[in-house]
Design a protein around this motif. Structure first.
Motif, short mmCIF file in Angstrom:
data_model
loop_
_atom_site.label_atom_id
_atom_site.label_comp_id
_atom_site.label_asym_id
_atom_site.label_seq_id
_atom_site.Cartn_x
_atom_site.Cartn_y
_atom_site.Cartn_z
N ALA A 205 0.82 -1.22 0.00
CA ALA A 205 0.00 0.00 0.00
C ALA A 205 0.84 1.26 0.00
O ALA A 205 0.39 2.32 -0.45
CB ALA A 205 -0.94 -0.01 1.21
N LYS A 206 2.10 1.21 0.49
CA LYS A 206 2.97 2.39 0.50
C LYS A 206 3.64 2.64 -0.84
O LYS A 206 4.26 3.67 -1.04
CB LYS A 206 4.05 2.21 1.57
N GLY A 207 3.57 1.67 -1.75
CA GLY A 207 4.23 1.80 -3.04
C GLY A 207 5.61 1.18 -3.08
O GLY A 207 6.33 1.34 -4.07
N ASP A 208 5.99 0.45 -2.03
CA ASP A 208 7.29 -0.23 -2.01
C ASP A 208 7.21 -1.53 -2.78
O ASP A 208 6.19 -2.25 -2.73
CB ASP A 208 7.73 -0.50 -0.56
N LEU A 209 8.29 -1.87 -3.48
CA LEU A 209 8.36 -3.05 -4.32
C LEU A 209 9.21 -4.12 -3.63
O LEU A 209 10.24 -3.81 -3.00
CB LEU A 209 8.95 -2.71 -5.69
N TYR A 210 8.78 -5.37 -3.81
CA TYR A 210 9.48 -6.50 -3.18
C TYR A 210 9.62 -7.62 -4.20
O TYR A 210 8.71 -7.91 -4.98
CB TYR A 210 8.71 -7.00 -1.96
N ARG A 211 10.85 -8.27 -4.17
CA ARG A 211 11.12 -9.45 -4.98
C ARG A 211 11.76 -10.51 -4.10
O ARG A 211 12.15 -10.25 -2.95
CB ARG A 211 12.06 -9.11 -6.15
N THR A 212 11.95 -11.66 -4.66
CA THR A 212 12.66 -12.72 -3.93
C THR A 212 14.17 -12.52 -3.97
O THR A 212 14.91 -13.18 -3.22
CB THR A 212 12.30 -14.09 -4.51
N SER A 213 14.65 -11.61 -4.84
CA SER A 213 16.10 -11.40 -4.95
C SER A 213 16.67 -10.65 -3.76
O SER A 213 17.88 -10.76 -3.47
CB SER A 213 16.42 -10.63 -6.24
N GLU A 214 15.87 -9.85 -3.06
CA GLU A 214 16.33 -9.07 -1.91
C GLU A 214 16.15 -9.89 -0.62
O GLU A 214 15.40 -10.88 -0.59
CB GLU A 214 15.57 -7.76 -1.80
N ALA A 215 16.82 -9.40 0.42
CA ALA A 215 16.74 -10.08 1.72
C ALA A 215 15.34 -9.90 2.31
O ALA A 215 14.56 -9.02 1.89
CB ALA A 215 17.80 -9.52 2.67
N ARG A 216 15.01 -10.75 3.25
CA ARG A 216 13.68 -10.74 3.86
C ARG A 216 13.40 -9.37 4.49
O ARG A 216 14.20 -8.86 5.27
CB ARG A 216 13.58 -11.84 4.90
N GLY A 217 12.27 -8.76 4.13
CA GLY A 217 11.87 -7.47 4.66
C GLY A 217 12.52 -6.29 3.99
O GLY A 217 12.23 -5.13 4.35
N GLN A 218 13.41 -6.52 3.02
CA GLN A 218 14.09 -5.43 2.33
C GLN A 218 13.41 -5.17 0.99
O GLN A 218 13.21 -6.10 0.21
CB GLN A 218 15.57 -5.77 2.13
N ARG A 219 13.07 -3.91 0.75
CA ARG A 219 12.39 -3.57 -0.51
C ARG A 219 13.40 -3.48 -1.65
O ARG A 219 14.61 -3.37 -1.44
CB ARG A 219 11.64 -2.25 -0.36
N TRP A 220 12.82 -3.51 -2.85
CA TRP A 220 13.65 -3.42 -4.06
C TRP A 220 13.84 -1.95 -4.41
O TRP A 220 12.87 -1.25 -4.71
CB TRP A 220 12.99 -4.19 -5.20
N GLU A 221 15.07 -1.49 -4.43
CA GLU A 221 15.38 -0.12 -4.85
C GLU A 221 15.53 -0.14 -6.37
O GLU A 221 16.60 -0.45 -6.91
CB GLU A 221 16.67 0.37 -4.18
N ILE A 222 14.46 0.21 -7.06
CA ILE A 222 14.42 0.11 -8.52
C ILE A 222 15.30 1.18 -9.15
O ILE A 222 15.35 2.33 -8.69
CB ILE A 222 12.97 0.22 -9.03
#
Length: 330
Positions: A205-222
């Motif tokens: 809902a905040k607009g943060d992106l997540y993938r399996t490539s990042e660590a748990r709880g860490q968003r993807w800095e596109i």
């Protein structure tokens, strides 16, 4: 002596006055004729000095009659008007209306019944034995596609400027639908991943992106220098591969709840798409409110067709250019 009644006196005066008028009307003619006959003799004779005073002529004699008595006109007495009888208004008694007691039985509704026509039933016929027919393989009709527009380098460069405008929240709302057939959706997803560099991510809902490539709880800095900020929200029936990606990302990070899946393309792909749309729409592109189209994959190409601008259909098909050569096209 008794006084004379006024009406007798009035009648006598009226008769006297009528006689006087008649005498005045007859006498002047006789006097005039007599004067004409005696005129020669009067001129010959001399008038004596001691002649007697002349007798006045009838014209010189005037009679003064007394004024007629004043007649008093008595106005008739007004007839008495009937007096209006006062209207007696009787007070109105307001009687409360008693509501009927609620009936336990629902009221009957009269329904219109159509007359039923009785027909004679034919005698039963013997049922024929079904014959087995071998199913013929159905051939899918190829999709008729008009000549596609190959986006030029100049149009792609103009599309990069349109992409920056779109990332700042300006320009038309662009919606491109995926195919309805499951098989076609699976093939398009495979082509976008292998040949166009598409990435899938889960956005909260905040607009943060997540993938399996990042660590748990860490968003993807596109990296917006490489990827486009024009994110497509995947909705409806998703391909099986995308359903697996969404479940894996939510399981890896946890706590994402109802976060949805998005599709992210490289900047070159979106610049080519926007440059082709501007070439189709023309100078009215920035004034348009919405643009709808759909993806079609045929003969190794991904096309954008059925373009509608503010609800009005536009002719033309855009051919998307892949970012790399691959074997994933079907």
């Amino acid at each position: 002596m008794k006084p004379v009644p006024s009406h007798i006196l009035s009648c006598a005066v009226a008769v006297l006055f009528a006689c006087w008028i008649l005498w005045l009307w007859v006498t002047p003619e006789q006097v005039e004729e007599r004067a004409k006959a005696d005129q020669p003799t009067k001129q010959a004779q001399a008038k004596p000095a001691d002649a007697a005073p002349s007798v006045p002529t009838p014209e010189q004699v005037s009679f003064v009659l007394p004024a007629p008595p004043a007649v008093q006109v008595v106005a008739p007495a007004p007839k008495p008007q009937p007096t209006a009888k006062p209207v007696v208004v009787e007070p109105v008694k307001v009687v409360p209306v008693q509501q009927p007691a609620a009936q336990s039985v629902a009221p009957k509704v009269a329904a219109r019944v159509e007359p039923v026509k009785l027909e004679k039933t034919p005698p039963p016929q013997p049922t024929p034995t079904p014959t087995k027919v071998k199913p013929q393989p159905t051939k899918e009709k190829p999709i008729e596609v008009p000549p596609a527009l190959e986006v030029t380098v100049a149009q792609t460069a103009g599309g990069r400027a349109l992409l920056r405008v779109l990332e700042h929240g300006k320009g038309p709302l662009i919606e491109i639908a995926w195919p309805k057939e499951e098989r076609a959706r699976e093939a398009l997803h495979q082509t976008f991943k292998a040949c166009f560099g598409m990435e899938n991510a889960v956005m909260d809902a905040k607009g943060d992106l997540y993938r399996t490539s990042e660590a748990r709880g860490q968003r993807w800095e596109i990296n917006l220098d490489r990827y486009s900020g024009f994110l497509r929200e995947a909705s409806g029936s998703l391909p099986r591969l995308e359903q697996g990606i969404r479940q894996a990302v939510k399981r890896h990070h946890g706590g994402l709840g109802a976060a949805g899946l998005v599709r992210i393309f490289p900047r070159k792909v979106d610049a080519s798409l926007l440059g082709g749309l501007q070439a189709m729409v023309g100078p009215q592109y920035m004034q348009a409110r919405s643009i709808q189209a759909r993806y079609v994959q045929t003969e190794g190409q991904v096309l954008v067709r059925d373009i509608f601008v503010d609800g009005v259909a536009r002719e033309g098909v855009i051919a998307l250019s892949p970012t790399r050569r691959c074997s994933g096209r079907v």
